[in-house]
Design a protein around this motif. Structure first.
Motif, PDB file in Angstrom:
ATOM      1  N   ARG A 198     -42.086   4.687 -15.006  1.00  0.00           N
ATOM      2  CA  ARG A 198     -42.213   4.746 -13.545  1.00  0.00           C
ATOM      3  C   ARG A 198     -43.355   5.659 -13.132  1.00  0.00           C
ATOM      4  O   ARG A 198     -44.059   5.377 -12.156  1.00  0.00           O
ATOM      5  N   ALA A 199     -43.569   6.750 -13.872  1.00  0.00           N
ATOM      6  CA  ALA A 199     -44.688   7.644 -13.567  1.00  0.00           C
ATOM      7  C   ALA A 199     -46.030   6.953 -13.787  1.00  0.00           C
ATOM      8  O   ALA A 199     -47.037   7.350 -13.189  1.00  0.00           O
ATOM      9  N   LEU A 200     -46.040   5.907 -14.613  1.00  0.00           N
ATOM     10  CA  LEU A 200     -47.253   5.133 -14.859  1.00  0.00           C
ATOM     11  C   LEU A 200     -47.398   3.972 -13.881  1.00  0.00           C
ATOM     12  O   LEU A 200     -48.307   3.154 -14.015  1.00  0.00           O
ATOM     13  N   GLY A 201     -46.493   3.875 -12.913  1.00  0.00           N
ATOM     14  CA  GLY A 201     -46.565   2.818 -11.921  1.00  0.00           C
ATOM     15  C   GLY A 201     -45.918   1.515 -12.347  1.00  0.00           C
ATOM     16  O   GLY A 201     -46.231   0.457 -11.785  1.00  0.00           O
ATOM     17  N   VAL A 202     -45.024   1.582 -13.318  1.00  0.00           N
ATOM     18  CA  VAL A 202     -44.358   0.387 -13.839  1.00  0.00           C
ATOM     19  C   VAL A 202     -42.975   0.255 -13.206  1.00  0.00           C
ATOM     20  O   VAL A 202     -42.213   1.229 -13.147  1.00  0.00           O
TER      21      VAL A 202
END
Length: 248
Positions: A198-202
């Motif tokens: 999620r921190a990678l935008g996934v």
């Protein structure tokens, strides 16, 4: 078996995680190779795959192999990425995380499959896979939208480790530490993976199933001589508007 789907341009991305009912799918655990090959072949018909799934020789590394055509035997790697529309990807586990991905940018779609055990997760196999997926799609039309499905794997309530291992893991990936049901030190691999992605935008879809608690699945912690389930992702024709789950 747990199944998911997501609409993409021209069809669907489909995901399935096998169970013990489909049998052991690994060639490295002492099972008869012809029997394993027959089980893998049955998945083509059972799941409606466009071709045989591409497996890999998993070694707890951070190596990501990009393929556009099948390789038999599979490459030595712990993640696969493809932009081919007719190449299903597979990852095998028995407590480790099976993580499969779809990256979509306009009409461009890339798929990924990653094996994330403790070592691979701490060393960065998931960010490496995300980077390679973004490279694989044509992002000229729009930024790539990535979705990851985290399949059945051992949970933080069950994955007991020595205190020193938990401390070392926390230094590399803060928040991964957990407390088991018995009050001992543990690691929460699925939770840490979801936060990292999620921190990678996934976008993340997590099964929430623990392989040690649920005997429908193989678990190395339950039985070191066990087989392996597979997480499989592929593209197919069809219609759909959103990710959905079928837990048959």
């Amino acid at each position: 078996m747990p199944q998911y789907s997501q609409a993409v341009d021209g069809g669907l991305v489909r995901v399935a995680f096998t169970t013990r009912e489909e049998g052991n799918l690994a060639l490295h655990v002492g099972d008869d190779p012809e029997t394993v090959a027959a089980r893998r072949a049955r998945l083509v018909a059972e799941l409606g795959l466009p071709a045989a799934a591409q497996f890999m020789d998993q070694v707890h590394s951070t190596v990501v192999a990009r393929l556009e055509t099948p390789e038999r035997p599979g490459p030595t790697a712990d993640a696969l990425v493809t932009a081919a529309a007719d190449l299903p990807l597979a990852v095998m586990v028995a407590d480790c995380l099976p993580v499969v991905f779809a990256a979509v940018s306009g009409e461009s779609v890339a798929l990924g499959a990653a094996h994330a055990g403790r070592r691979g997760l701490l060393d960065g196999i998931l960010p490496e896979t995300v980077d390679r997926l973004r490279e694989a799609v044509d992002a000229g039309a729009a930024p790539a939208r990535l979705t990851a499905w985290i399949g059945p794997s051992i949970c933080g309530r069950c994955y007991e480790v020595p205190a020193s291992m938990r401390a070392d893991a926390e230094r590399l990936l803060p928040g991964i530490g957990s407390t088991t049901r018995g009050g001992s030190d543990g690691l929460d691999l699925p939770g840490a993976a979801a936060r990292q992605l999620r921190a990678l935008g996934v976008d993340v879809v997590a099964s929430g199933v623990c392989t040690l608690e649920d005997d429908r699945f193989y678990s190395y912690r339950r039985d070191p001589a066990t087989g392996r389930i597979a997480g499989i992702i592929w593209r197919s024709a069809g219609e759909g508007d959103e990710t959905r789950k079928d837990s048959r």
